[in-house]
Design an enzyme around this catalytic site. Structure first.
Site, mmCIF file in Angstrom:
data_model
loop_
_atom_site.group_PDB
_atom_site.id
_atom_site.type_symbol
_atom_site.label_atom_id
_atom_site.label_comp_id
_atom_site.label_asym_id
_atom_site.label_seq_id
_atom_site.Cartn_x
_atom_site.Cartn_y
_atom_site.Cartn_z
ATOM 1 N N TYR A 33 76.495 48.352 16.834
ATOM 2 C CA TYR A 33 75.037 48.234 16.745
ATOM 3 C C TYR A 33 74.515 47.027 17.514
ATOM 4 O O TYR A 33 73.347 46.977 17.878
ATOM 5 C CB TYR A 33 74.579 48.131 15.287
ATOM 6 C CG TYR A 33 74.721 49.407 14.488
ATOM 7 C CD1 TYR A 33 75.289 50.554 15.038
ATOM 8 C CD2 TYR A 33 74.278 49.473 13.181
ATOM 9 C CE1 TYR A 33 75.420 51.718 14.298
ATOM 10 C CE2 TYR A 33 74.404 50.637 12.428
ATOM 11 C CZ TYR A 33 74.976 51.748 12.994
ATOM 12 O OH TYR A 33 75.106 52.897 12.254
ATOM 13 N N LYS A 63 89.198 52.755 11.511
ATOM 14 C CA LYS A 63 89.605 53.908 12.319
ATOM 15 C C LYS A 63 90.687 53.387 13.266
ATOM 16 O O LYS A 63 90.612 53.540 14.492
ATOM 17 C CB LYS A 63 88.369 54.463 13.060
ATOM 18 C CG LYS A 63 88.575 55.788 13.738
ATOM 19 C CD LYS A 63 88.697 56.970 12.799
ATOM 20 C CE LYS A 63 89.033 58.225 13.563
ATOM 21 N NZ LYS A 63 89.443 59.347 12.706
ATOM 22 N N ASP A 67 77.216 51.875 7.331
ATOM 23 C CA ASP A 67 75.892 52.496 7.340
ATOM 24 C C ASP A 67 75.994 53.915 6.777
ATOM 25 O O ASP A 67 75.246 54.318 5.883
ATOM 26 C CB ASP A 67 75.400 52.512 8.805
ATOM 27 C CG ASP A 67 73.950 52.930 8.940
ATOM 28 O OD1 ASP A 67 73.299 53.166 7.916
ATOM 29 O OD2 ASP A 67 73.483 53.015 10.090
ATOM 30 N N ASP A 106 75.275 55.373 2.549
ATOM 31 C CA ASP A 106 74.299 56.425 2.224
ATOM 32 C C ASP A 106 74.977 57.582 1.490
ATOM 33 O O ASP A 106 74.409 58.164 0.577
ATOM 34 C CB ASP A 106 73.631 56.965 3.499
ATOM 35 C CG ASP A 106 72.330 56.243 3.802
ATOM 36 O OD1 ASP A 106 72.155 55.103 3.322
ATOM 37 O OD2 ASP A 106 71.488 56.803 4.521
ATOM 38 N N ASP A 142 87.355 58.745 8.129
ATOM 39 C CA ASP A 142 87.155 60.181 7.872
ATOM 40 C C ASP A 142 87.707 60.552 6.496
ATOM 41 O O ASP A 142 87.088 61.305 5.737
ATOM 42 C CB ASP A 142 87.760 61.050 8.990
ATOM 43 C CG ASP A 142 89.097 60.530 9.499
ATOM 44 O OD1 ASP A 142 89.476 59.395 9.148
ATOM 45 O OD2 ASP A 142 89.768 61.260 10.254
#
Ligand code: NAD
Length: 355
Positions: A135, A190, A246, A250, A222
């Protein structure tokens, strides 16, 4: 205790108004100053984070933030979009650690799309690194590709990067938080594909040696996304990078039924923090007076605990929220047959009364 109050856009003004009433109902003295941020600030001053707002936020002990954004600003140049205000505040205040608890209130087990037995008693804490990763990584932009699958065509690119100190400090935050809970940390990465996250895993493992009393395990993002809906109670503290955090936070929010229930805190290394609900400005319901103010009220409780050193007042607010839920009061997002539907203002007033 100085609080910068930044309601922002959409439902932001409605829900922050209720949280301010709750703070005023405590027998504590605060200096609260309100300023424009996001689209509201853009309309008034031509910028989503005016200098005066940033100055107020920097000088305050804590920032109580509503939400920013509206689809009508989607055509603006990126630096002028409302969401840039939140990125600017994170960057300027050095808010590198984001705390997102996902707690399932006993009275709301049926509000989740998951089976009640999977989420009853759920209490996990997602700690998301907030100022690094793809980001913020430079370079980024658009250009004509010189290599890749289609050289000579237009492409866009971002840069994923993490430095050792950035990973170390968020890892320390996670291990210290775990010490106050059930002493378990899951680091999500990851590492099987990304160099950045192999490094993340190595550094978190090294930091973990300073905390022999805390159990550390690692999980690919994942798999973490799957496990969060398969067996969420297996998690306690989850620490991860900015982008994975992020998305996973959620996902975790929805485990509990409504994003309208979940607070968040973003902290820097001197306990200064920005406290906001996990949701956005909800333009679809703005102005209707039906938004759930509890996430913002619970964010104010986190603010009292983490930045203002008032843990008892924080507990009083959290207990008052449990009381109104036990009374069967529900805003539309958490309503179910047999409960009493209330609007934003009525929910805030009920919390004040319960206090
Ligand atoms: P959103 O979180 O605003 O809304 C998603 C859905 O949840 C909507 O249906 C909304 O009505 C509902 N909802 C959200 N909060 C609620 C509440 N308190 N009570 C009841 N229902 C609630 O996400 P979105 O629709 O994807 O984004 C809307 C705008 O918010 C966009 O401009 C986005 O960029 C912005 N946004 C801002 C923040 C922030 O300020 N930190 C975070 C996320 C999104």
């Amino acid at each position: 205790m100085k609080i910068a109050v930044l309601p922002g856009d959409g439902i932001g003004t409605e829900i922050v108004g209720e949280a301010v009433k709750v703070l005023n109902a405590l027998d504590l003295r605060f200096e609260m100053e309100t300023a424009l941020v996001g689209g509201a600030a853009y309309e008034a001053h031509g910028h989503p984070l005016p200098d005066a707002t940033l100055k107020l936020a920097k000088e305050a002990d804590a920032v109580l933030f509503g939400a920013v954004g509206d689809w009508k600003y989607d055509q603006l140049d990126r630096p002028l979009r409302p969401e840039q205000a939140i990125l600017g505040l994170r960057k300027n205040l050095g808010l590198f650690a984001n705390f997102r608890p996902a707690i399932c209130f006993e009275q709301l087990v049926d509000a989740s799309s998951l089976k009640p037995e999977l989420i009853a008693g759920l209490d996990i804490l997602i700690i998301r690194e907030l100022t690094g990763d793809i980001y913020f990584g430079l370079p980024r932009g658009r250009r004509v590709a010189t290599d890749g699958h289609f050289p000579g065509t237009e492409e866009a690119f971002d840069t994923m990067r993490y430095s050792r100190p950035e990973i170390e400090r968020i890892a320390h935050v996670a291990f210290q938080a775990a010490r106050k809970r059930s002493k378990r940390v899951t680091s999500v990465d990851k590492a099987n594909v990304l160099e950045t996250f192999q490094f993340w895993k190595d550094v978190v493992t090294e930091v973990g040696k300073d905390y022999p009393d805390v159990a550390l395990d690692h999980m690919y993002v994942d798999n973490a996304a799957m496990q969060l809906v398969r067996a969420p109670k297996k998690f306690d503290v989850v620490v991860t990078g900015n982008m994975f955090g992020d998305i996973l936070s959620d996902e975790a929010a929805m485990l509990t039924g409504s994003i309208g229930m979940l607070p968040s805190a973003s902290m820097n290394s001197s306990q200064q923090g920005l406290y906001e609900p996990s949701h956005g400005s909800a333009p679809d319901i703005a102005g209707k007076g039906i938004a759930n103010p509890l996430a913002t009220i619970l964010s104010a409780a986190m603010m009292l605990r983490f930045s203002l050193n008032q843990p008892e007042a924080a507990e009083r607010i959290e207990a008052a929220v449990k009381t109104v839920l036990a009374q069967g009061l529900r805003t539309a997002d958490i309503f179910s047959p047999g409960t009493t539907r209330v609007n934003t203002h009525e929910m805030g007033a009920a919390v004040v009364k319960a206090l």
